[in-house]
Write an enzyme that holds these catalytic residues in place. Structure first.
Site, PDB file in Angstrom:
ATOM      1  N   ASP A   8     100.157 -48.305 114.280  1.00 22.68           N
ATOM      2  CA  ASP A   8     101.057 -47.830 113.332  1.00 22.68           C
ATOM      3  C   ASP A   8     102.620 -48.283 113.538  1.00 22.68           C
ATOM      4  OD1 ASP A   8      98.871 -46.824 111.915  1.00 22.68           O
ATOM      5  OD2 ASP A   8      99.022 -44.879 112.816  1.00 22.68           O
ATOM      6  N   LYS A  11     103.704 -52.816 111.892  1.00 24.52           N
ATOM      7  CA  LYS A  11     103.179 -54.280 111.987  1.00 24.52           C
ATOM      8  C   LYS A  11     103.206 -55.074 110.786  1.00 24.52           C
ATOM      9  CE  LYS A  11      99.523 -53.163 114.199  1.00 24.52           C
ATOM     10  NZ  LYS A  11      99.698 -51.547 114.431  1.00 24.52           N
ATOM     11  N   GLY A  35      95.384 -49.803 109.050  1.00 30.78           N
ATOM     12  CA  GLY A  35      95.824 -49.266 108.043  1.00 30.78           C
ATOM     13  C   GLY A  35      97.310 -49.995 107.982  1.00 30.78           C
ATOM     14  N   HIS A  36      97.655 -51.036 107.514  1.00 29.86           N
ATOM     15  CA  HIS A  36      98.951 -51.678 107.484  1.00 29.86           C
ATOM     16  C   HIS A  36      99.680 -51.642 106.049  1.00 29.86           C
ATOM     17  CE1 HIS A  36      97.489 -54.420 110.905  1.00 29.86           C
ATOM     18  NE2 HIS A  36      97.182 -53.318 111.192  1.00 29.86           N
ATOM     19  N   THR A  37     100.747 -51.109 106.199  1.00 27.64           N
ATOM     20  CA  THR A  37     101.484 -50.992 105.057  1.00 27.64           C
ATOM     21  C   THR A  37     102.626 -51.876 104.663  1.00 27.64           C
ATOM     22  OG1 THR A  37     101.420 -48.611 105.295  1.00 27.64           O
ATOM     23  CG2 THR A  37     102.789 -49.013 103.363  1.00 27.64           C
ATOM     24  N   ARG A 139      73.706 -57.121 121.094  1.00 32.59           N
ATOM     25  CA  ARG A 139      73.187 -58.232 120.408  1.00 32.59           C
ATOM     26  C   ARG A 139      71.781 -58.019 119.356  1.00 32.59           C
ATOM     27  NH1 ARG A 139      73.250 -61.111 125.963  1.00 32.59           N
ATOM     28  NH2 ARG A 139      72.976 -58.892 126.140  1.00 32.59           N
ATOM     29  N   GLN A 220      95.915 -52.142 115.512  1.00 28.37           N
ATOM     30  CA  GLN A 220      95.960 -51.091 116.496  1.00 28.37           C
ATOM     31  C   GLN A 220      97.381 -51.518 117.289  1.00 28.37           C
ATOM     32  OE1 GLN A 220      92.570 -52.238 116.375  1.00 28.37           O
ATOM     33  NE2 GLN A 220      92.833 -50.988 114.357  1.00 28.37           N
TER      34      GLN A 220
HETATM   35  P1  GDP Z   1     100.901 -50.587 110.911  1.00 25.56           P
HETATM   36  O1  GDP Z   1      99.611 -50.168 110.976  1.00 25.56           O
HETATM   37  O2  GDP Z   1     101.645 -51.110 112.278  1.00 25.56           O
HETATM   38  O3  GDP Z   1     101.101 -51.740 109.792  1.00 25.56           O
HETATM   39  O4  GDP Z   1     101.886 -49.465 110.461  1.00 25.56           O
HETATM   40  P2  GDP Z   1     101.518 -48.180 109.382  1.00 25.56           P
HETATM   41  O5  GDP Z   1     101.674 -48.884 107.937  1.00 25.56           O
HETATM   42  O6  GDP Z   1     100.356 -47.607 109.640  1.00 25.56           O
HETATM   43  O7  GDP Z   1     102.705 -47.272 109.294  1.00 25.56           O
HETATM   44  C1  GDP Z   1     104.202 -47.714 109.351  1.00 25.56           C
HETATM   45  C2  GDP Z   1     104.739 -46.909 108.173  1.00 25.56           C
HETATM   46  O8  GDP Z   1     106.197 -46.877 108.208  1.00 25.56           O
HETATM   47  C3  GDP Z   1     104.452 -47.172 106.713  1.00 25.56           C
HETATM   48  O9  GDP Z   1     104.474 -46.398 106.011  1.00 25.56           O
HETATM   49  C4  GDP Z   1     105.779 -48.534 106.568  1.00 25.56           C
HETATM   50  O10 GDP Z   1     106.012 -48.632 105.042  1.00 25.56           O
HETATM   51  C5  GDP Z   1     106.732 -47.597 107.034  1.00 25.56           C
HETATM   52  N1  GDP Z   1     107.743 -48.064 107.742  1.00 25.56           N
HETATM   53  C6  GDP Z   1     107.868 -49.546 108.053  1.00 25.56           C
HETATM   54  N2  GDP Z   1     109.298 -49.828 108.471  1.00 25.56           N
HETATM   55  C7  GDP Z   1     109.970 -48.617 108.454  1.00 25.56           C
HETATM   56  C8  GDP Z   1     111.191 -48.137 109.056  1.00 25.56           C
HETATM   57  O11 GDP Z   1     112.121 -49.027 109.492  1.00 25.56           O
HETATM   58  N3  GDP Z   1     111.697 -47.264 108.424  1.00 25.56           N
HETATM   59  C9  GDP Z   1     110.858 -46.202 107.841  1.00 25.56           C
HETATM   60  N4  GDP Z   1     111.313 -45.029 107.578  1.00 25.56           N
HETATM   61  N5  GDP Z   1     109.547 -46.581 107.555  1.00 25.56           N
HETATM   62  C10 GDP Z   1     109.175 -47.744 107.892  1.00 25.56           C
HETATM   63  P1  IMO Z   2      96.799 -49.814 112.931  1.00 32.75           P
HETATM   64  O1  IMO Z   2      96.230 -51.141 112.970  1.00 32.75           O
HETATM   65  C1  IMO Z   2      96.559 -45.859 114.734  1.00 32.75           C
HETATM   66  C2  IMO Z   2      92.817 -44.778 116.900  1.00 32.75           C
HETATM   67  C3  IMO Z   2      92.127 -43.612 116.285  1.00 32.75           C
HETATM   68  C4  IMO Z   2      91.693 -43.186 117.525  1.00 32.75           C
HETATM   69  C5  IMO Z   2      91.084 -44.269 118.274  1.00 32.75           C
HETATM   70  C6  IMO Z   2      89.727 -45.065 118.133  1.00 32.75           C
HETATM   71  O2  IMO Z   2      97.034 -49.236 111.662  1.00 32.75           O
HETATM   72  O3  IMO Z   2      97.917 -49.600 113.889  1.00 32.75           O
HETATM   73  P2  IMO Z   2      88.629 -46.073 116.157  1.00 32.75           P
HETATM   74  O4  IMO Z   2      88.023 -45.761 114.650  1.00 32.75           O
HETATM   75  O5  IMO Z   2      89.147 -47.487 116.311  1.00 32.75           O
HETATM   76  O6  IMO Z   2      87.050 -46.177 117.020  1.00 32.75           O
HETATM   77  O7  IMO Z   2      89.349 -44.969 116.888  1.00 32.75           O
HETATM   78  O8  IMO Z   2      92.017 -45.575 117.845  1.00 32.75           O
HETATM   79  N1  IMO Z   2      93.093 -46.026 115.941  1.00 32.75           N
HETATM   80  C7  IMO Z   2      94.481 -46.094 115.569  1.00 32.75           C
HETATM   81  N2  IMO Z   2      95.546 -45.426 115.533  1.00 32.75           N
HETATM   82  N3  IMO Z   2      96.640 -47.074 114.006  1.00 32.75           N
HETATM   83  C8  IMO Z   2      95.377 -47.746 114.011  1.00 32.75           C
HETATM   84  O9  IMO Z   2      95.283 -49.038 113.320  1.00 32.75           O
HETATM   85  C9  IMO Z   2      94.382 -47.412 114.579  1.00 32.75           C
HETATM   86  N4  IMO Z   2      93.053 -47.771 114.528  1.00 32.75           N
HETATM   87  C10 IMO Z   2      92.285 -46.981 115.524  1.00 32.75           C
HETATM   88  O10 IMO Z   2      92.905 -42.817 115.704  1.00 32.75           O
HETATM   89  O11 IMO Z   2      92.278 -42.438 118.406  1.00 32.75           O
HETATM   90 MG    MG Z   3      98.642 -48.259 110.467  1.00 32.06          MG
END
Ligand code: GDP
Ligand code: IMO
Ligand code: MG
Length: 424
Positions: A8, A11, A35-37, A139, A220
């Site tokens: 999170d 990315k 979960g990429h936003t 496998r 991740q």
């Molecule tokens: P990812 O999994 O690495 O793609 O990250 P997530 O999407 O799970 O979480 C990042 C969150 O931060 C999302 O809700 C983005 O919209 C938000 N975000 C991204 N860059 C920034 C930033 O510079 N500032 C703030 N406040 N939010 C951000």
């Molecule tokens: P993005 O791509 C944050 C964490 C879970 C748990 C551990 C194992 O959005 O950054 P899993 O379901 O993969 O077996 O869970 O990894 N986890 C993440 N934490 N961002 C993620 O993805 C994650 N994907 C898995 O919370 O601790």
């Molecule tokens: Mg995420």
């Protein structure tokens, strides 16, 4: 592009932003646990399987062999994009080598996650990721995308369902798996996905031979890497930079630049050690200001200070050439900010990230405190315009991690991004 913490790191935002410079964007590990936003104006897109390049037209998005794919989830994502007039048919391809997540994997994840490991639950996303990768390595009970189109698929489901029934009931699960229903459900998914399923390894190697530019989107973060992360509180794939080649089928000679993505602080979802975690009001303020609730599961994220020991480790491990520091705006309202510069363990100062869980659990962070900047940075677009406190904070991160900072993010929108001079 690699996340350097526990996921999170934003990315998705960065991949979307960089995609215009590339011809291909590739997801190569993980699955719907990600979960990429991506935020574009008023529109918020949440992507689990589909690479974050999909919102740029004219770029090919590839799901490579190392991904574990849940067909229902990806179809749902495709439908969501379609409703917003984004047609993926011409620019999304799925590897026929990618393993498929089945209902038994999700049932297994549920029962195994309920049990504790090293005294604590892993707190998985319950998306069946670990069980699917386990079957891939074992496998005998694995099914890949390409298998969905071959004769014998129905028999394979029947055999596996029988074995999984036995395994699940021995674990105390009462999950009922109906082989016929699963067969028809997955045959339906297979049919709908067929135009997108193909051999992707040659596709990417041909593209590289032809001089095309390819961006690899990590899911991740490196601290969740199965081999190099905080085992056993990790995910089941190589989520650090070392996973790019294995998951995509593209050999190391093609990797030219690795952008490491880190938040200006640290978050973690699920169980496991987190030395700089804050259990106080400051942690809650960061959670509120950063809206730190999981994109995939909605769980509140654990929040804490930036850990330079951990990020130095993951930057080296991932071959990072430059850093992207995200969410700087979230720290703006704090009176002071802290960076963990080293750990203390058994009275000794430790500069390196411990390999064993028990040591990581026992370390105490050594902090350096920097006065806050109390300035709204969300409209700033140049490094030189950042308040001096924020610049000092970033410089210190760069010194400690021993990498230049190429990008700073000051808000979720594409425009809220600062590129260092000479970086783009
Ligand atoms: P990812 O999994 O690495 O793609 O990250 P997530 O999407 O799970 O979480 C990042 C969150 O931060 C999302 O809700 C983005 O919209 C938000 N975000 C991204 N860059 C920034 C930033 O510079 N500032 C703030 N406040 N939010 C951000
Ligand atoms: P993005 O791509 C944050 C964490 C879970 C748990 C551990 C194992 O959005 O950054 P899993 O379901 O993969 O077996 O869970 O990894 N986890 C993440 N934490 N961002 C993620 O993805 C994650 N994907 C898995 O919370 O601790
Ligand atoms: Mg995420």
């Amino acid at each position: 592009m690699i996340g350097l913490q526990w996921g999170d790191e934003a990315k998705g935002k960065l991949v979307d932003l960089m995609t215009s410079q590339f011809d291909y964007v590739v997801r190569y590990q993980g699955g719907s646990n990600a979960g990429h936003t991506v935020v574009i104006g008023e529109q918020v897109y949440k992507l689990h399987h589909i690479p974050s390049g999909i919102l740029n037209s004219g770029v090919m998005n590839v799901i490579a062999p190392g991904v574990v794919l849940n067909p229902a989830t990806i179809l749902e994502e495709i439908r969501g994009l379609d409703q917003r007039r984004i047609d993926v048919s011409a620019n999304l391809r799925i590897s026929d080598r990618a393993h498929v997540v089945f209902p038994w994997h999700i049932a297994e994840d549920r029962v195994t996650n309920a049990a504790s490991v090293a005294g604590e639950s892993i707190g998985t996303t319950l998306r069946g990721i670990g069980p699917c990768y386990r079957d891939k390595y074992a496998r005998s009970h694995a099914i890949r995308m390409g298998d969905l189109y071959r004769p014998g698929f129905r028999e394979r489901i029947e055999t596996i369902v029988e074995a999984k029934h036995r395994a699940l009931s021995s674990l105390g699960s009462t999950e009922a798996l109906d082989a016929n229903a699963i067969y028809s459900e997955f045959s339906g998914y297979a049919q709908r996905l067929q135009p997108l399923v193909t051999e992707t390894t040659d596709l990417l190697l041909d593209a590289l031979d032809a001089g095309k530019k390819v961006l690899f989107e990590g899911a991740q973060g490196a601290l969740l890497d199965i081999d190099h992360g905080t085992f056993p509180f990790v995910t089941s794939s190589n989520s650090s930079g070392v996973g790019i080649c294995a998951g995509s089928g593209v050999p190391p000679r093609w990797i030219q630049r690795v952008l490491g993505v880190a938040k200006a602080y640290t978050t973690r979802v699920g169980g496991g050690p987190f030395p700089t975690e804050l259990h106080d009001d400051v942690g809650q303020r960061i959670r509120d200001l950063g809206k730190e609730y999981g994109t995939t599961t909605g769980r509140p994220r654990r929040c804490g200070w930036f850990d330079a020991v951990a990020v130095r480790y993951t930057s080296r491990l991932s071959g990072v050439s430059g850093l992207s520091i995200m969410m700087l705006d979230v720290l703006s309202q704090l009176p002071e900010v802290k960076i963990c510069v080293a750990y203390q363990l058994d009275g000794e100062r430790l500069e390196r990230f411990p390999s064993h869980l028990e040591d990581l659990r026992r370390v105490t962070p050594i902090y350096e405190t920097i006065p806050g900047w109390d300035t709204d940075v969300t409209q700033i677009r140049r490094m030189s315009q950042l308040p001096s406190g924020a610049r000092r904070y970033l410089e210190r991160i760069s010194e400690l991690v021993r990498r230049p900072i190429d990008v700073v993010s000051v808000g979720p929108d594409r425009a809220q991004t600062i590129f260092a001079d000479g970086a783009s």
